[in-house]
Design a protein around this motif. Structure first.
Motif, PDB file in Angstrom:
ATOM      1  N   VAL A 138       0.857  -1.173   0.000  1.00 33.41           N
ATOM      2  CA  VAL A 138       0.000   0.000   0.000  1.00 33.41           C
ATOM      3  C   VAL A 138       0.898   1.229   0.000  1.00 33.41           C
ATOM      4  O   VAL A 138       1.636   1.466   0.951  1.00 33.41           O
ATOM      5  CB  VAL A 138      -0.921   0.007   1.234  1.00 33.41           C
ATOM      6  CG1 VAL A 138      -1.777   1.243   1.241  1.00 33.41           C
ATOM      7  CG2 VAL A 138      -1.785  -1.233   1.246  1.00 33.41           C
ATOM      8  N   LEU A 139       0.882   1.957  -1.070  1.00 38.83           N
ATOM      9  CA  LEU A 139       1.743   3.124  -1.225  1.00 38.83           C
ATOM     10  C   LEU A 139       0.868   4.357  -1.430  1.00 38.83           C
ATOM     11  O   LEU A 139      -0.319   4.227  -1.722  1.00 38.83           O
ATOM     12  CB  LEU A 139       2.673   2.913  -2.421  1.00 38.83           C
ATOM     13  CG  LEU A 139       3.738   1.843  -2.209  1.00 38.83           C
ATOM     14  CD1 LEU A 139       4.437   1.510  -3.496  1.00 38.83           C
ATOM     15  CD2 LEU A 139       4.747   2.278  -1.166  1.00 38.83           C
ATOM     16  N   PRO A 140       1.444   5.548  -1.261  1.00 36.84           N
ATOM     17  CA  PRO A 140       0.634   6.754  -1.431  1.00 36.84           C
ATOM     18  C   PRO A 140      -0.102   6.753  -2.772  1.00 36.84           C
ATOM     19  O   PRO A 140       0.484   6.387  -3.782  1.00 36.84           O
ATOM     20  CB  PRO A 140       1.666   7.882  -1.387  1.00 36.84           C
ATOM     21  CG  PRO A 140       2.919   7.301  -0.930  1.00 36.84           C
ATOM     22  CD  PRO A 140       2.814   5.835  -0.875  1.00 36.84           C
ATOM     23  N   PRO A 141      -1.365   7.109  -2.766  1.00 37.18           N
ATOM     24  CA  PRO A 141      -2.122   7.094  -4.026  1.00 37.18           C
ATOM     25  C   PRO A 141      -1.610   8.177  -4.973  1.00 37.18           C
ATOM     26  O   PRO A 141      -1.039   9.165  -4.516  1.00 37.18           O
ATOM     27  CB  PRO A 141      -3.556   7.400  -3.573  1.00 37.18           C
ATOM     28  CG  PRO A 141      -3.395   8.131  -2.290  1.00 37.18           C
ATOM     29  CD  PRO A 141      -2.151   7.625  -1.646  1.00 37.18           C
ATOM     30  N   PRO A 142      -1.785   7.968  -6.255  1.00 36.22           N
ATOM     31  CA  PRO A 142      -1.301   8.967  -7.208  1.00 36.22           C
ATOM     32  C   PRO A 142      -2.020  10.289  -7.025  1.00 36.22           C
ATOM     33  O   PRO A 142      -3.222  10.316  -6.763  1.00 36.22           O
ATOM     34  CB  PRO A 142      -1.605   8.340  -8.568  1.00 36.22           C
ATOM     35  CG  PRO A 142      -2.624   7.301  -8.307  1.00 36.22           C
ATOM     36  CD  PRO A 142      -2.407   6.821  -6.915  1.00 36.22           C
ATOM     37  N   VAL A 143      -1.263  11.366  -7.136  1.00 40.26           N
ATOM     38  CA  VAL A 143      -1.871  12.689  -6.959  1.00 40.26           C
ATOM     39  C   VAL A 143      -2.558  13.117  -8.247  1.00 40.26           C
ATOM     40  O   VAL A 143      -2.294  12.567  -9.313  1.00 40.26           O
ATOM     41  CB  VAL A 143      -0.795  13.733  -6.593  1.00 40.26           C
ATOM     42  CG1 VAL A 143      -0.454  13.624  -5.136  1.00 40.26           C
ATOM     43  CG2 VAL A 143       0.414  13.589  -7.474  1.00 40.26           C
ATOM     44  N   LYS A 144      -3.409  14.063  -8.122  1.00 38.42           N
ATOM     45  CA  LYS A 144      -4.064  14.625  -9.303  1.00 38.42           C
ATOM     46  C   LYS A 144      -3.001  15.376 -10.096  1.00 38.42           C
ATOM     47  O   LYS A 144      -2.313  16.243  -9.578  1.00 38.42           O
ATOM     48  CB  LYS A 144      -5.160  15.594  -8.817  1.00 38.42           C
ATOM     49  CG  LYS A 144      -6.020  16.162  -9.901  1.00 38.42           C
ATOM     50  CD  LYS A 144      -7.288  15.316 -10.068  1.00 38.42           C
ATOM     51  CE  LYS A 144      -8.193  15.899 -11.155  1.00 38.42           C
ATOM     52  NZ  LYS A 144      -7.594  15.912 -12.483  1.00 38.42           N
ATOM     53  N   VAL A 145      -2.863  14.973 -11.347  1.00 40.77           N
ATOM     54  CA  VAL A 145      -1.759  15.542 -12.127  1.00 40.77           C
ATOM     55  C   VAL A 145      -2.243  16.773 -12.886  1.00 40.77           C
ATOM     56  O   VAL A 145      -3.310  16.770 -13.480  1.00 40.77           O
ATOM     57  CB  VAL A 145      -1.210  14.505 -13.106  1.00 40.77           C
ATOM     58  CG1 VAL A 145      -0.090  15.101 -13.920  1.00 40.77           C
ATOM     59  CG2 VAL A 145      -0.722  13.308 -12.347  1.00 40.77           C
TER      60      VAL A 145
END
Lengths: 300, 475
Positions: A236-243
């Motif tokens: 579980v890794l940080p979710p992708p940010v809004k690009v």
């Protein structure tokens, strides 16, 4: 006859990639970075963290490979493996010889690079160029790898520079080249958000992280960037940010939401110009939109 | 009552078959069976911590590195939350491995929660290996430049010559010199060779043939494991030897290391390693030695597909064609003998041997205890470069691979299950009840309604018997 299959107890299948993985770390050492100027020992701390992280990558598997690059104000250089003959190191303490070699080589080459820096002119880091160099290096290793083996490569950019759109074209070129070469680009922002490099993580499927605390840099690197792309799915890794996918215009290098696009070469401009500066296409000056005459429908 | 009908139990043959196959343990399996105190003593050495770390499953390596710099126990729930939902099975396996190896230990947190904490010795020494600190490893005392320095090429040819000496001896090639009584003893101990009944001279066993087909790394590792089994009988210290072995495996090729400060036991061990070609020493008293490629990354036996160094890729010499012909570009008697294990040799030229794979030749090999996978593995591993460049995924023609597998399956038409026979039921109803019960529990192997007999899985025998007693009492 009655044949019944006995349920066999199986150990869960444990996947482990039997491949060589190459990590290229690009470290932004530009002395004009704000966080480096603010604090005296910041660069030493960052280099220590990055070296420890690089060694952890080598520690994962005997096949793992490593390259470290320094991206400076005027030049980008490989600081491990260096251009010169490898140093002859002997163990001084309990550290594994290969790790010691990495540490010594990186520090020595970096010191040389910093010492050769003379001018104090403020320039921005040539990250796009450094990534391009790293891609060339990866392509070369791909060519010379032994037949039948597989090389998984990724690039990690560690930078504290600010965002700048002046290298927009170069960035886009390297991002899509990386995507084509199946190279994952990871970005670790130390100081400010890097919206352009966020795009590259999104394009190549890498991780983007802005480190909240620079003192805990090593721990952040180990958590987020050490796992290989295949193993990342299991963690579980940080979710992708809004690009932010805004493009920079070709005339003023500013990020724009809405602009003009050349219909021939797809160059982007923030203001209308009658001649495209990229392909020299001449456009008509737009008049008021002509109102289409209403068609009469045929009635059956 | 029909309960007296517990007849003959079927002879279990499957275990007999598997037993004769060569078992190649990896480091994890080896260490798992070591007692706790040995493990603790092993973890004092950074080299072993490093080797153990590399042998861990991928997920476990991530867990360890995440808590390497954490000074307090981490709650188990937190650790469990690191893995995604889909990989929970793997998480459980990883937890077990780490506990088995005593890499992490359970510890209670102030709030009453149970947490994981890396074993202090392991943590300290893994950190030392990664970041430095602590004492240097035993063999890295300073040395002046060697005036008889050896380059990598020399070391490679030396090591392969020494190792092939052992293999040659095994296949019974004529030359008997160059191998010591000690090495023979290890081969005998490992079951790779056995004493002939008539004249007492060692002959190769089926495990020995399987051993020959392994790749070089796996051979060395297996051989060393067998050697380590006998270490204590020789009066050497197991922990000391293992530590030295791992330090050796993390050394740099082409560099010399000092023998200064090694204990007498280790010096003997070094001489043994020298005999098998794991280290090179010009003279017994030279004071320095060079590790060879055989000694490097010895534990790394499971990743044979990925060579560690570019020049490490073995020179393949075998071409297999779709018409089942095998061309081997070699002049080594050993390699020819290996090819002859599963092919019919047709021609022999100074640098080339041509053979053909036939049903008979494969069946003969299978009878000798070699498995189809081993044959295919051998062909794949030594495939000629041309075979590799054509299509990297599958260097061998698929037809040949499939056919070899089919030939093996031909021989395994029977499967063996250990079971208990129930017969002489007094009524069809009794039979049906027991059959239903066994079937619902999934322990029924075979049944015949007309003869009122059924065979139950042996492990479930007690359970079924209990059920039957209860049932018959009730009726």
């Amino acid at each position: 006859m009655n044949n019944i299959e006995l349920p066999a107890e199986k150990e869960p299948e444990i996947t482990s990639a039997d491949e060589i993985s190459l990590l290229v770390v690009i470290l932004d050492t530009n002395p004009t970075q704000k966080m480096l100027r603010d604090k005296q020992n910041q660069l030493t701390n960052i280099v220590d963290s990055v070296v420890a992280f690089s060694n952890s990558h080598l520690m994962q598997k005997a096949q793992n490979k490593l390259a470290v690059m320094a991206c400076h104000s005027k030049t980008s250089q490989f600081i491990y493996p260096g251009a010169k003959k490898p140093l002859d190191v002997r163990q001084v303490d309990g550290q594994y010889e290969a790790f010691l070699l990495v540490e010594k080589t990186v520090k020595q080459n970096l010191a040389e690079l910093l010492a050769s820096e003379s001018s104090t002119a403020v320039t921005e880091s040539l990250l796009a160029g450094a990534i391009a160099m790293a891609l060339c290096y990866i392509a070369r290793l791909q060519r010379t790898k032994p037949p039948g083996s597989k090389l998984n490569s990724r690039i990690l950019v560690v930078s504290g520079s600010g965002d700048s759109a002046s290298q927009y074209m170069n960035y886009m070129n390297v991002f899509f080249t990386a995507q084509k070469l199946n190279v994952v680009l990871d970005v670790c922002a130390l100081d400010q958000h890097l919206s352009l490099l966020q795009q590259c993580c999104d394009i190549t499927g890498g991780m983007y992280l802005k480190v909240p605390q620079i003192t805990a840099l090593l721990q952040f690197l180990l958590w987020v960037f050490l796992p290989e792309p295949p193993i990342r799915e299991k963690l579980v890794l940080p979710p992708p940010v809004k690009v932010d996918y805004r493009a920079a215009c070709f005339c003023h290098r500013e990020l724009i939401d809405i602009g003009f696009v050349c219909s021939v070469c797809l160059s982007i401009f923030c203001k209308f110009s009658p001649i495209c500066t990229t392909c020299h296409m001449v456009f008509k000056i737009p008049g008021p939109l002509a109102v289409k005459p209403k068609k009469r429908k045929l009635k059956l | 009552m029909a309960n007296n009908g517990i007849g003959s139990s079927k002879q279990d043959n499957s275990s007999l078959i598997t037993q004769t196959n060569l078992e190649c343990k990896n480091l994890y399996e080896y260490l798992k069976n070591q007692p706790q105190n040995v493990l603790d003593r092993l973890y004092i050495h950074p080299a072993i911590c490093l080797a153990v770390y590399r042998e861990l499953p991928e997920l476990a390596r991530q867990y360890v590195i995440r808590i390497l710099f954490v000074e307090q126990p981490v709650p188990q729930a937190v650790v469990a939350s690191w893995g995604s939902q889909a990989s929970s099975k793997e998480h459980n396996y990883v937890t077990k491995v780490l506990t088995d190896l005593n890499v992490w230990i359970e510890d209670s947190l102030p709030g009453g929660l149970i947490g994981w904490m890396l074993s202090p010795t392991f943590k300290k020494n893994l950190k030392a290996a990664l970041l430095g600190g602590g004492k240097p490893w035993s063999m890295s005392s300073a040395l002046d430049a060697d005036k008889n320095a050896r380059d990598v090429g020399f070391l490679d040819s030396y090591s392969s010559e020494r190792w092939e000496c052992v293999l040659h001896y095994m296949v019974g090639s004529q030359q008997q010199e160059g191998i010591s009584a000690d090495a023979v003893r290890i081969l005998l101990h490992a079951g790779l060779m056995k004493r002939d009944e008539e004249d007492g001279s060692p002959v190769i066993t089926r495990q020995g043939f399987q051993f020959l087909l392994l790749d070089r790394h796996a051979q060395v590792w297996h051989f060393l494991l067998q050697y380590l089994d006998t270490v204590q009988q020789r009066g050497l210290d197991l922990v000391e030897c293992l530590t030295f072995l791992f330090q050796l495996s993390f050394s740099t090729l082409g560099k010399d290391y000092s023998t200064e400060g090694l204990s007498p036991g280790l010096l003997i061990f070094l001489q043994h390693l020298r005999e098998f070609g794991l280290v090179y020493q010009r003279k017994r008293k030279a004071g320095r030695f060079y590790p060879t490629r055989l000694a490097l990354n010895i534990t790394n036996s499971q990743n044979k597909n990925a060579p560690i160094l570019e020049e490490d890729s073995p020179k393949g010499y075998i071409v297999v064609e779709t018409n089942y012909r095998v061309y081997a570009y070699t002049d080594s008697n050993l390699q020819v003998a290996l090819i002859a294990l599963f092919t019919e040799l047709m021609y022999r030229f100074p640098n080339l041997v041509v053979g053909v794979i036939t049903r008979d030749s494969i069946r003969q090999a299978l009878r000798g205890g070699i498995t189809a996978d081993q044959i295919i593995g051998y062909l794949k591993q030594h495939a000629h470069e041309r075979m590799l460049t054509a299509d990297t995924k599958q260097p061998l023609p698929p037809t040949v691979v499939d056919q070899i597998k089919l030939w093996e399956l031909e021989r395994n038409r029977l499967t063996y299950n250990e079971g208990v026979l129930y017969s002489q039921f007094l009524s069809q109803a009794d039979f049906n009840v027991l059959k239903e019960y066994a079937q619902s529990n999934g322990v029924l192997i075979w049944c015949n309604k007309e003869k009122r007999t059924l065979v139950i899985n042996k492990n479930a025998h007690d359970d079924v018997k209990k059920f039957w007693k209860k049932y018959s009492k009730g009726s």
